[in-house]
Design a protein around this motif. Sequence first.
Motif, PDB file in Angstrom:
ATOM      1  N   GLU A  52      -8.867 -65.294  56.175  1.00 25.32           N
ATOM      2  CA  GLU A  52      -8.793 -65.206  54.736  1.00 25.32           C
ATOM      3  C   GLU A  52      -8.528 -63.906  53.961  1.00 25.32           C
ATOM      4  N   PHE A  53      -8.889 -62.965  54.734  1.00 25.98           N
ATOM      5  CA  PHE A  53      -8.324 -61.432  54.086  1.00 25.98           C
ATOM      6  C   PHE A  53      -6.655 -61.362  54.038  1.00 25.98           C
ATOM      7  N   ASN A  54      -6.395 -61.926  55.247  1.00 23.84           N
ATOM      8  CA  ASN A  54      -4.468 -61.744  55.374  1.00 23.84           C
ATOM      9  C   ASN A  54      -4.128 -62.793  54.242  1.00 23.84           C
ATOM     10  N   TRP A  56      -5.338 -63.887  51.320  1.00 24.28           N
ATOM     11  CA  TRP A  56      -5.641 -63.553  49.962  1.00 24.28           C
ATOM     12  C   TRP A  56      -4.854 -62.113  49.514  1.00 24.28           C
ATOM     13  N   PHE A  57      -5.038 -61.019  50.533  1.00 25.62           N
ATOM     14  CA  PHE A  57      -4.476 -59.792  50.450  1.00 25.62           C
ATOM     15  C   PHE A  57      -2.963 -59.761  50.164  1.00 25.62           C
TER      16      PHE A  57
END
Length: 111
Positions: A52-54, A56-57
């Motif tokens: 999810e971090f990858n 959204w970021f």
Amino acid sequence: RGSIYGAALAMPQIARSCEWPGTLCALVIRTYFFCLLNFLLQAYLLSMIGTEFNLWFLFAGRMHLCDFGRSIQDCPDGPNCVGPRGTIFSYPRLYDFDVWGTRIFAQDSMA
């Protein structure tokens, strides 16, 4: 009592000092099973957070919306001219996502 890690360290020592009775052997195996399950669950959750971090970021906190509007010069009669919620792409109807989200919120709240 509060964590599986303490039990995973203490149970084999207790079982060894009691000369490995069957009940304590079963408890040691069960403790190791739950410890392994705990590690696997934590690794899975961390990998999901990383995914999810990858996701959204890369898009500055906004989800990837595929290629909406890429061929807007061919719209409204060309292929791939249907956008979010079934709207048809055209230059006069091209809004920033924040404006579009606010308009949809207002529209849904009146219905």
